[in-house]
Design a protein around this motif. Structure first.
Motif, mmCIF file in Angstrom:
data_model
loop_
_atom_site.group_PDB
_atom_site.id
_atom_site.type_symbol
_atom_site.label_atom_id
_atom_site.label_comp_id
_atom_site.label_asym_id
_atom_site.label_seq_id
_atom_site.Cartn_x
_atom_site.Cartn_y
_atom_site.Cartn_z
ATOM 1 N N MET A 160 7.276 6.462 9.191
ATOM 2 C CA MET A 160 6.069 7.076 8.707
ATOM 3 C C MET A 160 4.959 6.071 8.467
ATOM 4 O O MET A 160 3.860 6.430 8.126
ATOM 5 N N SER A 161 5.266 4.840 8.627
ATOM 6 C CA SER A 161 4.238 3.826 8.359
ATOM 7 C C SER A 161 4.552 2.601 9.191
ATOM 8 O O SER A 161 5.482 2.588 9.974
ATOM 9 N N GLY A 162 3.762 1.570 8.973
ATOM 10 C CA GLY A 162 3.972 0.345 9.713
ATOM 11 C C GLY A 162 5.187 -0.406 9.219
ATOM 12 O O GLY A 162 5.988 0.077 8.436
ATOM 13 N N HIS A 163 5.353 -1.623 9.687
ATOM 14 C CA HIS A 163 6.497 -2.437 9.296
ATOM 15 C C HIS A 163 6.600 -2.498 7.774
ATOM 16 O O HIS A 163 5.618 -2.642 7.069
ATOM 17 N N ASN A 164 7.825 -2.386 7.273
ATOM 18 C CA ASN A 164 8.021 -2.194 5.840
ATOM 19 C C ASN A 164 7.824 -3.458 5.023
ATOM 20 O O ASN A 164 8.751 -4.009 4.442
ATOM 21 N N LYS A 165 6.605 -3.916 4.964
ATOM 22 C CA LYS A 165 6.235 -4.925 3.985
ATOM 23 C C LYS A 165 6.312 -4.284 2.603
ATOM 24 O O LYS A 165 6.222 -3.065 2.465
ATOM 25 N N TRP A 166 6.461 -5.084 1.576
ATOM 26 C CA TRP A 166 6.604 -4.521 0.230
ATOM 27 C C TRP A 166 5.388 -3.694 -0.160
ATOM 28 O O TRP A 166 5.503 -2.667 -0.814
ATOM 29 N N SER A 167 4.198 -4.086 0.265
ATOM 30 C CA SER A 167 3.005 -3.310 -0.066
ATOM 31 C C SER A 167 3.105 -1.897 0.485
ATOM 32 O O SER A 167 2.637 -0.943 -0.125
ATOM 33 N N THR A 168 3.732 -1.758 1.653
ATOM 34 C CA THR A 168 3.881 -0.440 2.259
ATOM 35 C C THR A 168 4.831 0.416 1.443
ATOM 36 O O THR A 168 4.590 1.606 1.236
ATOM 37 N N ILE A 169 5.916 -0.175 0.966
ATOM 38 C CA ILE A 169 6.873 0.576 0.159
ATOM 39 C C ILE A 169 6.222 1.040 -1.125
ATOM 40 O O ILE A 169 6.408 2.177 -1.562
ATOM 41 N N LYS A 170 5.438 0.186 -1.755
ATOM 42 C CA LYS A 170 4.774 0.576 -2.992
ATOM 43 C C LYS A 170 3.801 1.730 -2.730
ATOM 44 O O LYS A 170 3.656 2.622 -3.554
ATOM 45 N N GLN A 171 3.152 1.716 -1.556
ATOM 46 C CA GLN A 171 2.277 2.824 -1.200
ATOM 47 C C GLN A 171 3.073 4.112 -1.116
ATOM 48 O O GLN A 171 2.672 5.146 -1.618
ATOM 49 N N LYS A 172 4.242 4.049 -0.467
ATOM 50 C CA LYS A 172 5.074 5.234 -0.311
ATOM 51 C C LYS A 172 5.470 5.799 -1.668
ATOM 52 O O LYS A 172 5.480 6.998 -1.890
ATOM 53 N N LYS A 173 5.823 4.907 -2.594
ATOM 54 C CA LYS A 173 6.284 5.364 -3.901
ATOM 55 C C LYS A 173 5.181 6.062 -4.673
ATOM 56 O O LYS A 173 5.450 6.902 -5.520
ATOM 57 N N ILE A 214 3.077 12.719 14.103
ATOM 58 C CA ILE A 214 3.298 11.272 14.176
ATOM 59 C C ILE A 214 4.347 10.848 13.172
ATOM 60 O O ILE A 214 4.197 11.052 11.964
ATOM 61 N N GLN A 215 5.419 10.253 13.678
ATOM 62 C CA GLN A 215 6.545 9.853 12.828
ATOM 63 C C GLN A 215 6.370 8.439 12.272
ATOM 64 O O GLN A 215 6.624 8.188 11.111
ATOM 65 N N ASN A 216 5.999 7.503 13.117
ATOM 66 C CA ASN A 216 5.892 6.099 12.718
ATOM 67 C C ASN A 216 4.676 5.462 13.371
ATOM 68 O O ASN A 216 4.338 5.780 14.519
ATOM 69 N N VAL A 217 4.049 4.564 12.638
ATOM 70 C CA VAL A 217 2.978 3.738 13.191
ATOM 71 C C VAL A 217 3.310 2.295 12.870
ATOM 72 O O VAL A 217 3.369 1.900 11.704
ATOM 73 N N TRP A 218 3.561 1.515 13.900
ATOM 74 C CA TRP A 218 3.883 0.092 13.730
ATOM 75 C C TRP A 218 2.660 -0.716 14.114
ATOM 76 O O TRP A 218 1.993 -0.431 15.109
ATOM 77 N N HIS A 219 2.353 -1.739 13.330
ATOM 78 C CA HIS A 219 1.166 -2.547 13.611
ATOM 79 C C HIS A 219 1.416 -3.980 13.159
ATOM 80 O O HIS A 219 2.349 -4.261 12.395
ATOM 81 N N ASN A 220 0.575 -4.881 13.634
ATOM 82 C CA ASN A 220 0.722 -6.291 13.235
ATOM 83 C C ASN A 220 -0.434 -6.767 12.382
ATOM 84 O O ASN A 220 -0.794 -7.948 12.391
ATOM 85 N N TRP A 221 -1.030 -5.847 11.644
ATOM 86 C CA TRP A 221 -2.069 -6.193 10.668
ATOM 87 C C TRP A 221 -1.391 -6.786 9.436
ATOM 88 O O TRP A 221 -0.542 -6.161 8.836
ATOM 89 N N GLU A 222 -1.801 -7.979 9.062
ATOM 90 C CA GLU A 222 -1.299 -8.597 7.843
ATOM 91 C C GLU A 222 -2.120 -8.067 6.679
ATOM 92 O O GLU A 222 -3.231 -8.552 6.423
ATOM 93 N N MET A 246 -5.250 8.381 9.021
ATOM 94 C CA MET A 246 -5.334 9.530 9.923
ATOM 95 C C MET A 246 -4.011 9.750 10.644
ATOM 96 O O MET A 246 -3.539 10.885 10.770
ATOM 97 N N PHE A 247 -3.399 8.668 11.105
ATOM 98 C CA PHE A 247 -2.086 8.778 11.737
ATOM 99 C C PHE A 247 -1.068 9.360 10.753
ATOM 100 O O PHE A 247 -0.273 10.232 11.088
ATOM 101 N N GLU A 248 -1.104 8.850 9.534
ATOM 102 C CA GLU A 248 -0.146 9.266 8.506
ATOM 103 C C GLU A 248 -0.259 10.757 8.201
ATOM 104 O O GLU A 248 0.738 11.430 7.929
#
Length: 242
Positions: A1-14, A233-241, A226-228
């Motif tokens: 459902m989101s990009g690569h699971n950096k910790w910031s992404t997990i906190k967003q999900k929560k 759309i199930q997953n969006v992978w990106h290389n944005w730091e 928008m993707f989310e």
């Protein structure tokens, strides 16, 4: 459902609200239905893809009643005939983006994905244009605050289970696996008493792109949002730091 699971992404999900969680449930529901169709069985003991989807659903707090209802629905042949489609392209300032969708209308989804790229300064490319910048890996995330074990113990348990790599950050431990080994390693770690913030196969970038402009970063985030928000759309992978 989101990009690569950096910790910031997990906190967003929560921090998602009820409406956003409902979208997560909808997307995982599609995955469950496709896993049953493609795996030929509604029994997770013989359908490894279904077993992984159920684990993902539970990690995202999908109620057991919802999971059981979706499985029964799929067994009865109900629901749309979803197919997996992957799109690739570039976000603002050349950020590499892979979009994975489950859709019952390829033309609709392709048009929407192209629109999201164009709207925020990116462009949809051809298959393979950015996938070489990513490697598919099993990724298991364990939160430090949930554990009473130290880093050395977690690393030893992960490597004994067959992990390919291990990383320790301030808030999380990240265990990397060969994709086909994810299920077995997750089960092994779970048997040792671990719980997971996330455990799924992901597209992990080999390099990351920093966006120095606030406007560019804002456009990138708007595109990801928008993707989310799109149920296809199930997953969006990106290389944005981020």
């Amino acid at each position: 459902m989101s990009g690569h699971n950096k910790w910031s992404t997990i906190k967003q999900k929560k921090g998602k609200n009820d409406a956003a969680r409902a979208k997560v449930f909808t997307k995982i529901g599609r995955e469950l239905m496709v896993a049953i169709r493609d795996g030929g069985s509604a029994d997770p003991s013989v359908n490894s893809k279904l077993r992984e989807c159920i684990a993902k659903a539970k990690a995202n707090n999908v109620p057991n009643d919802n999971i059981d209802r979706i499985i029964k629905k799929a067994q009865g042949g109900e629901g749309a005939n979803y197919e997996a489609v992957t799109y690739e392209g570039y976000g603002p300032s050349g950020v590499a983006v892979i979009v994975e969708a489950l859709t019952d209308n390829r033309n609709r989804t392709a048009g929407e994905v192209r629109h999201y790229f164009d709207k925020f300064g990116g462009n949809m490319g051809t298959p393979g244009c950015v996938s070489f910048l990513f490697e598919k890996k099993g990724v298991i995330i364990i939160e430090r605050e949930e554990l009473e074990r130290d880093e050395d113990t977690v690393m030893e348990d992960a490597l004994e289970a067959g992990a390919a790599d291990f990383e320790a950050d301030e808030d999380i431990f990240t265990i990397y696996t060969v994709p086909d080994d994810l299920s077995a390693i997750r089960d092994d770690m779970e048997a040792k008493g671990y719980t997971f913030a996330s455990a799924e196969v992901e597209q992990v970038p080999s390099t990351y792109v920093k966006l120095d402009s606030e406007d560019t970063a804002a456009n990138m985030q708007k595109m990801l949002d928008m993707f989310e928000d799109n149920d296809d759309i199930q997953n969006v992978w990106h290389n944005w730091e981020m």
